[in-house]
Write an enzyme that holds these catalytic residues in place. Sequence first.
Site, PDB file in Angstrom:
ATOM      1  N   TYR A  98      49.498  44.351  47.669  1.00  0.00           N
ATOM      2  CA  TYR A  98      50.418  43.664  48.562  1.00  0.00           C
ATOM      3  C   TYR A  98      50.146  42.167  48.584  1.00  0.00           C
ATOM      4  O   TYR A  98      49.115  41.712  48.091  1.00  0.00           O
ATOM      5  CB  TYR A  98      50.329  44.249  49.981  1.00  0.00           C
ATOM      6  CG  TYR A  98      49.097  43.842  50.766  1.00  0.00           C
ATOM      7  CD1 TYR A  98      47.847  44.358  50.458  1.00  0.00           C
ATOM      8  CD2 TYR A  98      49.177  42.919  51.804  1.00  0.00           C
ATOM      9  CE1 TYR A  98      46.711  43.984  51.172  1.00  0.00           C
ATOM     10  CE2 TYR A  98      48.055  42.537  52.527  1.00  0.00           C
ATOM     11  CZ  TYR A  98      46.821  43.080  52.205  1.00  0.00           C
ATOM     12  OH  TYR A  98      45.703  42.694  52.909  1.00  0.00           O
ATOM     13  N   GLU A 147      33.253  37.897  53.830  1.00  0.00           N
ATOM     14  CA  GLU A 147      34.520  37.349  54.347  1.00  0.00           C
ATOM     15  C   GLU A 147      34.896  38.079  55.634  1.00  0.00           C
ATOM     16  O   GLU A 147      34.180  38.974  56.068  1.00  0.00           O
ATOM     17  CB  GLU A 147      35.630  37.493  53.301  1.00  0.00           C
ATOM     18  CG  GLU A 147      35.927  38.925  52.904  1.00  0.00           C
ATOM     19  CD  GLU A 147      36.986  39.044  51.819  1.00  0.00           C
ATOM     20  OE1 GLU A 147      37.805  38.126  51.664  1.00  0.00           O
ATOM     21  OE2 GLU A 147      37.005  40.089  51.137  1.00  0.00           O
ATOM     22  N   LEU A 187      38.017  38.377  48.492  1.00  0.00           N
ATOM     23  CA  LEU A 187      39.338  38.115  47.927  1.00  0.00           C
ATOM     24  C   LEU A 187      39.481  36.601  47.757  1.00  0.00           C
ATOM     25  O   LEU A 187      39.117  35.843  48.667  1.00  0.00           O
ATOM     26  CB  LEU A 187      40.418  38.624  48.891  1.00  0.00           C
ATOM     27  CG  LEU A 187      41.855  38.390  48.440  1.00  0.00           C
ATOM     28  CD1 LEU A 187      42.241  39.384  47.340  1.00  0.00           C
ATOM     29  CD2 LEU A 187      42.813  38.515  49.613  1.00  0.00           C
ATOM     30  N   LYS A 220      43.998  42.770  45.793  1.00  0.00           N
ATOM     31  CA  LYS A 220      44.582  42.863  47.143  1.00  0.00           C
ATOM     32  C   LYS A 220      45.289  44.215  47.287  1.00  0.00           C
ATOM     33  O   LYS A 220      46.520  44.301  47.244  1.00  0.00           O
ATOM     34  CB  LYS A 220      45.526  41.675  47.373  1.00  0.00           C
ATOM     35  CG  LYS A 220      45.792  41.404  48.854  1.00  0.00           C
ATOM     36  CD  LYS A 220      46.363  40.025  49.052  1.00  0.00           C
ATOM     37  CE  LYS A 220      46.831  39.801  50.478  1.00  0.00           C
ATOM     38  NZ  LYS A 220      45.816  39.954  51.506  1.00  0.00           N
TER      39      LYS A 220
HETATM   40  N1  PDD Z   1      44.944  38.982  54.452  1.00  0.00           N
HETATM   41  N2  PDD Z   1      40.289  38.174  52.642  1.00  0.00           N
HETATM   42  C1  PDD Z   1      40.924  39.311  52.983  1.00  0.00           C
HETATM   43  C2  PDD Z   1      40.146  40.580  53.010  1.00  0.00           C
HETATM   44  C3  PDD Z   1      42.292  39.281  53.322  1.00  0.00           C
HETATM   45  O1  PDD Z   1      42.912  40.427  53.658  1.00  0.00           O
HETATM   46  C4  PDD Z   1      42.981  38.041  53.323  1.00  0.00           C
HETATM   47  C5  PDD Z   1      44.435  37.956  53.683  1.00  0.00           C
HETATM   48  C6  PDD Z   1      42.287  36.880  52.968  1.00  0.00           C
HETATM   49  C7  PDD Z   1      42.960  35.537  52.908  1.00  0.00           C
HETATM   50  O2  PDD Z   1      43.875  35.471  51.839  1.00  0.00           O
HETATM   51  P1  PDD Z   1      45.143  34.512  51.874  1.00  0.00           P
HETATM   52  O3  PDD Z   1      44.642  33.148  52.174  1.00  0.00           O
HETATM   53  O4  PDD Z   1      45.710  34.618  50.521  1.00  0.00           O
HETATM   54  O5  PDD Z   1      46.064  35.008  52.950  1.00  0.00           O
HETATM   55  C8  PDD Z   1      40.941  36.982  52.624  1.00  0.00           C
HETATM   56  C9  PDD Z   1      46.349  39.079  54.747  1.00  0.00           C
HETATM   57  C10 PDD Z   1      46.895  37.865  55.408  1.00  0.00           C
HETATM   58  C11 PDD Z   1      46.633  40.369  55.490  1.00  0.00           C
HETATM   59  O6  PDD Z   1      46.051  41.372  55.101  1.00  0.00           O
HETATM   60  O7  PDD Z   1      47.420  40.383  56.438  1.00  0.00           O
END
Ligand code: PDD
Length: 287
Positions: A33, A182, A207, A149
């Site tokens: 996703y 993270e 991620l 992801k």
């Molecule tokens: N999550 N690490 C994890 C485990 C994440 O699920 C996310 C983002 C990030 C940050 O990634 P980005 O900057 O590309 O949004 C880091 C999304 C927002 C979610 O699951 O809703």
Amino acid sequence: MPRIAYINGRYLPHSEAAVHIEDRGYQFADGVYEVCEIRHGMIVDLTRHLDRLDRSLSELAIRRPMSRPALSQVIREVCRRNRVKNGLFYLQVTRGVARRDHVYPSADTPPSLVISAKITDPAVIAKKNETGMKAITMPDNRWDRVDIKTVGLLPNAMARQAAKDKGAQEAIYVDASGMVTEGAATNVWIVDKDGVLVTRPAERGILRGITRTGLMDVTSELGVKVEEREFSRDEMLSAREVFITAATSICFPIVEIDGQPIGNGHPGAMAERIRTSFFDVAEKTVI
Ligand code: PDD
């Protein structure tokens, strides 16, 4: 106005949008996703999000549902139909529908594509930036392919729930050697005791957040040095500032972790400085 979702070729009201009971996303979390921010009627960093989607799909050998121009057309149409000026879109691709079997179905099985969008309130986000958020730490209990992801988010959901149960808003994972990886849905940054901005390298254990990459652009524009190195839970607790980044939150200050105040217990200047410039530097695609 009912919310509209795109699902496998059709735009439907949410109440009618549904996937098959044998969709592999539903049975095996066999899908990936993206979540992307929409600000002032523009999609933020769409190219990088679609690049990461391609990477996730290729790591799992899931077919691309459509060409990139077609996909960005559908994304923009979903955003338009939901009249999103400020908010998010959510996009999910799974390996498709097949009789339940752990082994992948034949290569010609069409992947399932779902895209939805929602409106968020900038005032709520501004309030969180003003007051800061609380976090807890917990052992990182996820698989070792967190660079993909995937929709397999049960550990992340459990972590966020544990945070909520303790009156916090994010859970920060710590690996077996005491190093921060993270957040449950965010990347973590600190301003260390010498005033240096630090975040973990993205080669392992996290991620590679698109917001994280965008922040690197911002810091280089501002002339702020970023050190990519691992840091421990102890170092994080004694940092001057801690903040978390994600497409849903851009740059939220963390003012308390495991009940201990961070710095002076108030949002720090670095998070604010970077956040203020973020949208000027980011790629913007008109809906
Ligand atoms: N999550 N690490 C994890 C485990 C994440 O699920 C996310 C983002 C990030 C940050 O990634 P980005 O900057 O590309 O949004 C880091 C999304 C927002 C979610 O699951 O809703």
